[in-house]
Design a protein around this motif. Structure first.
Motif, PDB file in Angstrom:
ATOM      1  N   ASN A   6       5.021   6.888  -7.391  1.00 44.32           N
ATOM      2  CA  ASN A   6       5.390   6.748  -5.979  1.00 44.32           C
ATOM      3  C   ASN A   6       6.129   5.447  -5.702  1.00 44.32           C
ATOM      4  OD1 ASN A   6       3.203   5.099  -6.375  1.00 44.32           O
ATOM      5  ND2 ASN A   6       2.043   5.796  -4.603  1.00 44.32           N
ATOM      6  N   GLN A  61       0.216   7.397  -7.940  1.00 48.09           N
ATOM      7  CA  GLN A  61      -0.691   8.114  -7.036  1.00 48.09           C
ATOM      8  C   GLN A  61      -1.355   9.253  -7.796  1.00 48.09           C
ATOM      9  OE1 GLN A  61       1.220   9.539  -3.413  1.00 48.09           O
ATOM     10  NE2 GLN A  61      -0.010  11.401  -3.428  1.00 48.09           N
ATOM     11  N   SER A  88      10.218   7.108   5.678  1.00 51.52           N
ATOM     12  CA  SER A  88       8.962   7.659   6.171  1.00 51.52           C
ATOM     13  C   SER A  88       8.884   7.401   7.669  1.00 51.52           C
ATOM     14  CB  SER A  88       7.768   7.014   5.452  1.00 51.52           C
ATOM     15  OG  SER A  88       7.633   5.663   5.829  1.00 51.52           O
ATOM     16  N   ASN A  90       7.008   5.667   9.467  1.00 51.37           N
ATOM     17  CA  ASN A  90       6.747   4.275   9.869  1.00 51.37           C
ATOM     18  C   ASN A  90       7.902   3.349   9.482  1.00 51.37           C
ATOM     19  OD1 ASN A  90       6.461   4.132   7.140  1.00 51.37           O
ATOM     20  ND2 ASN A  90       4.351   3.368   7.146  1.00 51.37           N
ATOM     21  N   LEU A  92       9.524   2.944   6.723  1.00 49.03           N
ATOM     22  CA  LEU A  92       9.578   2.419   5.371  1.00 49.03           C
ATOM     23  C   LEU A  92      10.867   2.888   4.698  1.00 49.03           C
ATOM     24  CD1 LEU A  92       8.237   1.128   2.794  1.00 49.03           C
ATOM     25  CD2 LEU A  92       7.346   3.418   2.320  1.00 49.03           C
ATOM     26  N   SER A 108       2.901  18.984   0.996  1.00 50.96           N
ATOM     27  CA  SER A 108       2.210  18.075   1.915  1.00 50.96           C
ATOM     28  C   SER A 108       0.966  17.457   1.301  1.00 50.96           C
ATOM     29  CB  SER A 108       1.841  18.822   3.209  1.00 50.96           C
ATOM     30  OG  SER A 108       0.997  19.936   2.921  1.00 50.96           O
ATOM     31  N   ASN A 111       2.815  14.663  -0.765  1.00 47.45           N
ATOM     32  CA  ASN A 111       3.647  13.827   0.091  1.00 47.45           C
ATOM     33  C   ASN A 111       2.869  13.387   1.330  1.00 47.45           C
ATOM     34  OD1 ASN A 111       5.819  12.477   1.188  1.00 47.45           O
ATOM     35  ND2 ASN A 111       6.924  14.325   1.800  1.00 47.45           N
ATOM     36  N   THR A 112       1.789  12.663   1.096  1.00 46.15           N
ATOM     37  CA  THR A 112       0.916  12.241   2.209  1.00 46.15           C
ATOM     38  C   THR A 112       1.563  11.170   3.074  1.00 46.15           C
ATOM     39  OG1 THR A 112      -0.160  10.677   0.697  1.00 46.15           O
ATOM     40  CG2 THR A 112      -1.194  12.839   0.981  1.00 46.15           C
ATOM     41  N   SER A 113       2.573  10.490   2.568  1.00 43.20           N
ATOM     42  CA  SER A 113       3.293   9.476   3.353  1.00 43.20           C
ATOM     43  C   SER A 113       4.423  10.093   4.173  1.00 43.20           C
ATOM     44  CB  SER A 113       3.872   8.397   2.430  1.00 43.20           C
ATOM     45  OG  SER A 113       2.852   7.714   1.740  1.00 43.20           O
ATOM     46  N   ASN A 114       4.572  11.422   4.079  1.00 42.27           N
ATOM     47  CA  ASN A 114       5.634  12.132   4.805  1.00 42.27           C
ATOM     48  C   ASN A 114       7.016  11.554   4.502  1.00 42.27           C
ATOM     49  OD1 ASN A 114       3.872  13.981   6.220  1.00 42.27           O
ATOM     50  ND2 ASN A 114       3.273  12.257   7.522  1.00 42.27           N
ATOM     51  N   PHE A 115       7.252  11.292   3.221  1.00 42.60           N
ATOM     52  CA  PHE A 115       8.568  10.813   2.804  1.00 42.60           C
ATOM     53  C   PHE A 115       9.637  11.861   3.131  1.00 42.60           C
ATOM     54  CE2 PHE A 115       6.249   8.267  -0.609  1.00 42.60           C
ATOM     55  CZ  PHE A 115       6.502   7.040   0.000  1.00 42.60           C
TER      56      PHE A 115
END
Length: 253
Positions: A6, A61, A88, A90, A92, A108, A111-115
């Motif tokens: 990641n 990860q 992302s 936020n 990033l 999903s 991809n928990t950071s919603n990249f």
């Protein structure tokens, strides 16, 4: 256990130590099996080429076996630009290199950071003639033992990544790649995109490059460069001498 990279580029080392040599790299989105753990280190086997080495356990990860198997069966989607950015919600910004894997972005659970990625992607098998165009993208990349990116790459990392970006799977090291494909008797039988292998005085395969038209070769030696190829090996016109001794030419695809 299983994991996914990641971060943009993570070094894979011969031994579990920051002082150990880098034998290869895992790029963003590449997934692997975790074979062993020692303190802060994890020994991994990369799914794409079964290559093994040690990575810092803070630099990946964990994923489930089911997701590992899903990623292994899905068609690969790769970044097709020299460098681009993953974003992302936020705000990033994560830079990723050419050849980074984007296959997991629609999963999903991983991809928990919603990249998200809005750049140029490549997927599927390309015509053999596309290999040379891809190789040009790495031109002048500095040589780096164990490297796999335009910011530093070794000879077999270069050939592997060029083939990977065109939908073909070959092994990581030159000596391993030399065992693949069908040998050719003469340079005249080769086509652009075939691989030429070179040995040392002990007869060990130590170098590989991609054959171009008209007896040229593109390869990583000091940097990714174009030189002449003849029946003796690679001829460097800048130094007026042969730098690598030809061992075998292979038609991989």
């Amino acid at each position: 256990m299983f994991g996914i990279c990641n971060l943009a580029i993570v070094p894979v080392r011969f031994e579990p130590s920051d002082r150990s040599e880098i034998v290869t790299q895992v790029l963003f989105g590449e997934h692997f099996e975790i074979l062993e753990q020692q303190n802060q280190w994890s020994k991994i086997k990369i799914q794409f080429d079964d290559y093994e080495g040690w990575v810092d356990s803070k630099q990946y990860q964990i994923i489930s076996e089911a997701n590992y198997n899903l990623l292994s069966s899905d068609a690969q989607i790769l970044n097709a630009d020299l460098i681009d950015y993953i974003t992302s919600p936020n705000n990033l910004l994560l830079p990723i290199p050419l050849g980074a894997s984007l296959t997991f972005l629609n999963n999903s659970e991983i991809n928990t950071s919603n990249f998200e990625f809005e750049g140029t992607k490549t997927s599927g098998i390309k015509p053999k003639k596309s290999l040379i165009n891809t190789a040009f993208m790495y031109q002048n990349a500095p040589y780096l033992w164990g490297g796999k990116t335009p910011f530093g790459i070794d000879c077999s990392g270069f050939t592997q990544m060029v083939y990977k970006l065109n939908g073909y799977k070959i092994k990581r090291d030159a000596s391993q790649q030399a065992l693949e494909g069908a040998p050719l008797s003469f340079i005249e039988e080769s086509e652009a995109g075939d691989l030429a292998f070179f040995d040392n005085d002990e007869g060990n395969i130590t170098h590989v490059g991609i054959i171009m038209d008209n007896n040229y070769i593109i390869h990583a030696s000091g940097k990714v460069r174009i030189d002449r190829l003849d029946h003796l090996g690679i001829y460097n016109p800048e130094t007026n001498r042969h730098t690598h001794k030809l061992r075998v030419i292979k038609k991989i695809i």
